[in-house]
Motif scaffolding. Structure first.
Motif, PDB file in Angstrom:
ATOM      1  N   UNK A  98     -83.621   3.672 -11.568  1.00 28.91           N
ATOM      2  CA  UNK A  98     -84.022   3.874 -10.178  1.00 28.91           C
ATOM      3  C   UNK A  98     -82.770   3.972  -9.314  1.00 28.91           C
ATOM      4  N   UNK A  99     -82.778   4.946  -8.433  1.00 31.91           N
ATOM      5  CA  UNK A  99     -81.663   5.162  -7.534  1.00 31.91           C
ATOM      6  C   UNK A  99     -82.205   5.593  -6.180  1.00 31.91           C
TER       7      UNK A  99
ATOM      8  N   UNK B 265     -80.618  -0.121 -12.499  1.00 37.91           N
ATOM      9  CA  UNK B 265     -80.669  -0.076 -11.040  1.00 37.91           C
ATOM     10  C   UNK B 265     -79.490   0.727 -10.500  1.00 37.91           C
ATOM     11  N   UNK B 266     -79.740   1.492  -9.458  1.00 34.19           N
ATOM     12  CA  UNK B 266     -78.727   2.286  -8.771  1.00 34.19           C
ATOM     13  C   UNK B 266     -78.091   3.297  -9.721  1.00 34.19           C
TER      14      UNK B 266
ATOM     15  N   UNK C 164     -93.644  -0.003  -8.255  1.00 32.24           N
ATOM     16  CA  UNK C 164     -92.951  -1.137  -7.642  1.00 32.24           C
ATOM     17  C   UNK C 164     -91.473  -0.833  -7.467  1.00 32.24           C
ATOM     18  N   UNK C 165     -90.866  -0.147  -8.429  1.00 32.93           N
ATOM     19  CA  UNK C 165     -89.476   0.272  -8.283  1.00 32.93           C
ATOM     20  C   UNK C 165     -89.330   1.225  -7.100  1.00 32.93           C
TER      21      UNK C 165
ATOM     22  N   UNK D   3     -86.465   6.337  -2.996  1.00 28.85           N
ATOM     23  CA  UNK D   3     -86.084   5.992  -4.364  1.00 28.85           C
ATOM     24  C   UNK D   3     -86.548   7.055  -5.366  1.00 28.85           C
ATOM     25  N   UNK D   4     -85.673   7.343  -6.321  1.00 23.93           N
ATOM     26  CA  UNK D   4     -86.006   8.217  -7.433  1.00 23.93           C
ATOM     27  C   UNK D   4     -86.140   7.337  -8.673  1.00 23.93           C
ATOM     28  N   UNK D   5     -87.257   7.462  -9.381  1.00 21.53           N
ATOM     29  CA  UNK D   5     -87.500   6.689 -10.595  1.00 21.53           C
ATOM     30  C   UNK D   5     -87.554   7.651 -11.760  1.00 21.53           C
TER      31      UNK D   5
END
Length: 164
Positions: free
Chosen positions: A151-152, A128-129, A13-14, A159-161
């Motif tokens: 997550x960024x 976040x970010x 989801x992220x 997105x990278x988690x």
């Protein structure tokens, strides 16, 4: 509920939050993440009556603490099914944008209070970010119950988690 399946669903989801605008503030990201998580949870077998809630205020007299967690997965209290308000709780999530050390420590204190007082088996911290999880700041006694993610949005828009 399978912890690893839930954490995998949270990570997916992220990764589904792809619009750069949502990474600009915590509340905007939280809303989009909540929508993605709600959608993804349709494919997960949840305990009967479990629902996802945003910023559900915990009241001192009813819950034993006064915290407003960002997102919870729980079964709303039903005296016919639950022994108390600490029964039927599944996961509590705290989100911070670009959390500094102090922000992460404060978030962990909130998660620990929720875990201890309302018996949430899983606490999740999401930065976040950022790609910093701050997992090393989680007290040793809670490392099996608190999972940290960051997550960024990468330069390529993907997105990278990171999970720790």
């Amino acid at each position: 509920m399978d912890k690893e399946q839930l954490l995998g669903t949270i990570a997916m989801s992220l990764a589904a939050v792809r619009t750069p605008h949502y990474y600009e503030d915590e509340r905007g990201f939280q809303g989009e993440f909540y929508a993605q998580l709600h959608r993804q949870l349709q494919d997960v077998i949840l305990p009967e009556g479990a629902i996802l809630r945003e910023e559900y205020q915990k009241r001192l007299l009813q819950h034993g603490l006064k915290i407003r967690p960002d997102i919870i997965l729980h079964e709303p209290f039903n005296p016919d099914r639950h022994h108390g308000r600490d029964d039927g709780n599944h996961a509590v999530m705290e989100l911070k944008r670009r959390a500094k050390r102090r922000d992460a420590i404060d978030a962990f204190k909130n998660l620990i209070s929720m875990i201890d007082t309302l018996r949430y088996p899983l606490g999740v911290f999401i930065n976040i970010d950022s790609l910093t999880t701050w997992a090393e700041l989680v007290p040793e006694d809670y490392r099996s119950r608190i999972t940290c993610l960051a997550v960024s949005l990468g330069k390529n828009g993907v997105p990278q988690v990171v999970r720790a």
